[in-house]
Design a protein around this motif. Structure first.
Motif, PDB file in Angstrom:
ATOM      1  N   ALA A  21      -0.988   8.026  -9.088  1.00 58.26           N
ATOM      2  CA  ALA A  21      -0.478   7.423 -10.323  1.00 58.26           C
ATOM      3  C   ALA A  21      -1.091   6.034 -10.531  1.00 58.26           C
ATOM      4  CB  ALA A  21       1.048   7.351 -10.294  1.00 58.26           C
ATOM      5  N   LEU A  22      -1.226   5.277  -9.455  1.00 63.53           N
ATOM      6  CA  LEU A  22      -1.885   3.967  -9.564  1.00 63.53           C
ATOM      7  C   LEU A  22      -3.324   4.128 -10.029  1.00 63.53           C
ATOM      8  CD1 LEU A  22      -0.514   2.228  -6.346  1.00 63.53           C
ATOM      9  CD2 LEU A  22      -0.148   1.440  -8.693  1.00 63.53           C
ATOM     10  N   ASP A  23      -3.999   5.177  -9.547  1.00 63.08           N
ATOM     11  CA  ASP A  23      -5.379   5.447  -9.979  1.00 63.08           C
ATOM     12  C   ASP A  23      -5.434   5.760 -11.474  1.00 63.08           C
ATOM     13  OD1 ASP A  23      -6.357   5.044  -7.421  1.00 63.08           O
ATOM     14  OD2 ASP A  23      -6.433   7.189  -6.932  1.00 63.08           O
ATOM     15  N   VAL A  24      -4.484   6.559 -11.961  1.00 61.93           N
ATOM     16  CA  VAL A  24      -4.446   6.895 -13.391  1.00 61.93           C
ATOM     17  C   VAL A  24      -4.269   5.625 -14.217  1.00 61.93           C
ATOM     18  CG1 VAL A  24      -3.081   8.044 -15.194  1.00 61.93           C
ATOM     19  CG2 VAL A  24      -3.643   9.265 -13.090  1.00 61.93           C
ATOM     20  N   HIS A  40      -4.911  -3.642  -6.868  1.00 65.29           N
ATOM     21  CA  HIS A  40      -5.770  -3.952  -5.719  1.00 65.29           C
ATOM     22  C   HIS A  40      -4.930  -4.162  -4.460  1.00 65.29           C
ATOM     23  CE1 HIS A  40      -9.023  -5.728  -3.380  1.00 65.29           C
ATOM     24  NE2 HIS A  40      -8.215  -6.738  -3.112  1.00 65.29           N
ATOM     25  N   ASP A  41      -3.862  -4.935  -4.563  1.00 70.19           N
ATOM     26  CA  ASP A  41      -3.000  -5.205  -3.410  1.00 70.19           C
ATOM     27  C   ASP A  41      -2.360  -3.916  -2.885  1.00 70.19           C
ATOM     28  OD1 ASP A  41      -3.648  -7.868  -3.748  1.00 70.19           O
ATOM     29  OD2 ASP A  41      -1.710  -8.425  -4.614  1.00 70.19           O
ATOM     30  N   SER A  42      -1.953  -3.049  -3.799  1.00 67.78           N
ATOM     31  CA  SER A  42      -1.353  -1.777  -3.383  1.00 67.78           C
ATOM     32  C   SER A  42      -2.373  -0.908  -2.669  1.00 67.78           C
ATOM     33  CB  SER A  42      -0.783  -1.037  -4.600  1.00 67.78           C
ATOM     34  OG  SER A  42       0.295  -1.762  -5.152  1.00 67.78           O
ATOM     35  N   ALA A  48      -3.919   1.553   5.008  1.00 65.76           N
ATOM     36  CA  ALA A  48      -3.377   1.612   6.369  1.00 65.76           C
ATOM     37  C   ALA A  48      -2.793   2.999   6.638  1.00 65.76           C
ATOM     38  CB  ALA A  48      -2.297   0.544   6.532  1.00 65.76           C
ATOM     39  N   SER A  49      -2.531   3.294   7.891  1.00 64.73           N
ATOM     40  CA  SER A  49      -1.954   4.601   8.227  1.00 64.73           C
ATOM     41  C   SER A  49      -0.474   4.677   7.896  1.00 64.73           C
ATOM     42  CB  SER A  49      -2.178   4.923   9.703  1.00 64.73           C
ATOM     43  OG  SER A  49      -1.530   3.947  10.508  1.00 64.73           O
ATOM     44  N   ASP A  50       0.201   3.522   7.938  1.00 65.46           N
ATOM     45  CA  ASP A  50       1.604   3.488   7.542  1.00 65.46           C
ATOM     46  C   ASP A  50       1.962   2.089   7.059  1.00 65.46           C
ATOM     47  OD1 ASP A  50       1.705   2.078   9.925  1.00 65.46           O
ATOM     48  OD2 ASP A  50       3.295   3.269  10.816  1.00 65.46           O
ATOM     49  N   VAL A  51       3.083   2.014   6.350  1.00 64.88           N
ATOM     50  CA  VAL A  51       3.587   0.743   5.822  1.00 64.88           C
ATOM     51  C   VAL A  51       5.094   0.698   6.059  1.00 64.88           C
ATOM     52  CG1 VAL A  51       1.809   0.470   4.047  1.00 64.88           C
ATOM     53  CG2 VAL A  51       3.901   1.712   3.502  1.00 64.88           C
ATOM     54  N   ARG A  52       5.654  -0.501   5.986  1.00 65.65           N
ATOM     55  CA  ARG A  52       7.111  -0.620   6.058  1.00 65.65           C
ATOM     56  C   ARG A  52       7.716  -0.014   4.795  1.00 65.65           C
ATOM     57  NH1 ARG A  52       5.681  -5.874   6.975  1.00 65.65           N
ATOM     58  NH2 ARG A  52       6.696  -6.469   5.035  1.00 65.65           N
ATOM     59  N   LEU A  53       8.925   0.496   4.914  1.00 61.80           N
ATOM     60  CA  LEU A  53       9.622   1.056   3.763  1.00 61.80           C
ATOM     61  C   LEU A  53       9.732   0.018   2.652  1.00 61.80           C
ATOM     62  CD1 LEU A  53      11.212   3.280   2.351  1.00 61.80           C
ATOM     63  CD2 LEU A  53      13.247   2.533   3.631  1.00 61.80           C
ATOM     64  N   MET A  59       5.435  -1.326  -3.725  1.00 60.53           N
ATOM     65  CA  MET A  59       4.363  -0.650  -4.468  1.00 60.53           C
ATOM     66  C   MET A  59       4.945   0.218  -5.579  1.00 60.53           C
ATOM     67  SD  MET A  59       1.498   0.417  -1.656  1.00 60.53           S
ATOM     68  CE  MET A  59       2.590   0.847  -0.308  1.00 60.53           C
ATOM     69  N   ALA A  60       6.075   0.834  -5.305  1.00 61.51           N
ATOM     70  CA  ALA A  60       6.738   1.659  -6.319  1.00 61.51           C
ATOM     71  C   ALA A  60       7.150   0.804  -7.512  1.00 61.51           C
ATOM     72  CB  ALA A  60       7.951   2.362  -5.707  1.00 61.51           C
ATOM     73  N   LYS A  61       7.709  -0.361  -7.232  1.00 60.72           N
ATOM     74  CA  LYS A  61       8.110  -1.268  -8.316  1.00 60.72           C
ATOM     75  C   LYS A  61       6.891  -1.750  -9.097  1.00 60.72           C
ATOM     76  CE  LYS A  61      12.333  -2.831  -6.107  1.00 60.72           C
ATOM     77  NZ  LYS A  61      13.052  -3.959  -5.475  1.00 60.72           N
ATOM     78  N   LYS A  62       5.792  -1.988  -8.391  1.00 62.44           N
ATOM     79  CA  LYS A  62       4.563  -2.405  -9.076  1.00 62.44           C
ATOM     80  C   LYS A  62       4.093  -1.323 -10.038  1.00 62.44           C
ATOM     81  CE  LYS A  62       2.922  -5.402  -5.392  1.00 62.44           C
ATOM     82  NZ  LYS A  62       1.938  -5.610  -4.329  1.00 62.44           N
ATOM     83  N   LEU A  63       4.160  -0.060  -9.604  1.00 63.32           N
ATOM     84  CA  LEU A  63       3.763   1.029 -10.499  1.00 63.32           C
ATOM     85  C   LEU A  63       4.624   1.025 -11.755  1.00 63.32           C
ATOM     86  CD1 LEU A  63       2.147   3.561 -11.210  1.00 63.32           C
ATOM     87  CD2 LEU A  63       3.834   4.895  -9.910  1.00 63.32           C
ATOM     88  N   MET A  64       5.912   0.849 -11.598  1.00 64.58           N
ATOM     89  CA  MET A  64       6.812   0.821 -12.751  1.00 64.58           C
ATOM     90  C   MET A  64       6.442  -0.317 -13.707  1.00 64.58           C
ATOM     91  SD  MET A  64      10.422   1.420 -10.832  1.00 64.58           S
ATOM     92  CE  MET A  64      10.846   2.946 -10.029  1.00 64.58           C
ATOM     93  N   VAL A  65       6.131  -1.476 -13.155  1.00 62.20           N
ATOM     94  CA  VAL A  65       5.738  -2.629 -13.972  1.00 62.20           C
ATOM     95  C   VAL A  65       4.418  -2.346 -14.684  1.00 62.20           C
ATOM     96  CG1 VAL A  65       4.915  -5.025 -13.831  1.00 62.20           C
ATOM     97  CG2 VAL A  65       7.005  -4.336 -12.632  1.00 62.20           C
ATOM     98  N   LEU A  66       3.473  -1.757 -13.978  1.00 64.69           N
ATOM     99  CA  LEU A  66       2.161  -1.474 -14.563  1.00 64.69           C
ATOM    100  C   LEU A  66       2.251  -0.484 -15.717  1.00 64.69           C
ATOM    101  CD1 LEU A  66       0.189  -1.282 -11.223  1.00 64.69           C
ATOM    102  CD2 LEU A  66      -0.189  -2.965 -13.038  1.00 64.69           C
ATOM    103  N   VAL A  67       3.079   0.537 -15.564  1.00 71.12           N
ATOM    104  CA  VAL A  67       3.231   1.523 -16.639  1.00 71.12           C
ATOM    105  C   VAL A  67       3.854   0.860 -17.861  1.00 71.12           C
ATOM    106  CG1 VAL A  67       4.420   3.651 -17.313  1.00 71.12           C
ATOM    107  CG2 VAL A  67       3.258   3.516 -15.114  1.00 71.12           C
TER     108      VAL A  67
END
Length: 109
Positions: A21-24, A40-42, A48-53, A59-67
């Motif tokens: 979705a970020l790519d779109v 870019h930050d996302s 990485a192989s994993d991230v903290r919850l 990142m999810a909130k960033k996607l919402m803001v970007l849309v």
């Protein structure tokens, strides 16, 4: 007892819908440099192989803001496949931020 979200790790392999979705958004939205920095930050975190919850939720909130920043007519500019990828990413974002929406939105029996 609920786990501390700062200690819970999420495999970035499980964040594929969010990444697509970020790519779109990156390919099709007209965004200024500040919004592009969020993408870019996302992407750096998703490498990485994993991230903290808490990072996954961020990142999810960033996607919402970007849309939202892409504008009201953004979805109409996308092909059905791109719209499906965006919707899948937004669904995952909702699940990360607000909890599992599939259970909450399911019809009561």
């Amino acid at each position: 007892m609920q786990q501390d979200p700062y200690q819970v790790r999420v495999s970035t392999d499980r964040l594929g819908p969010l990444e697509r979705a970020l790519d779109v958004v990156d390919r099709h939205a007209e965004l200024n440099h500040r919004y592009r920095k969020l993408i870019h930050d996302s992407r750096e975190m998703l490498a990485a192989s994993d991230v903290r919850l808490t990072q996954a939720r961020g990142m999810a909130k960033k996607l919402m803001v970007l849309v939202r920043a892409a504008g009201e007519g953004f979805r109409e500019t996308l092909s059905p496949e791109q719209r499906a990828e965006l919707d899948a990413g937004l669904t995952q974002a909702d699940d990360l931020v607000y909890g599992d929406t599939s259970e909450r939105d399911a019809p009561k029996q």
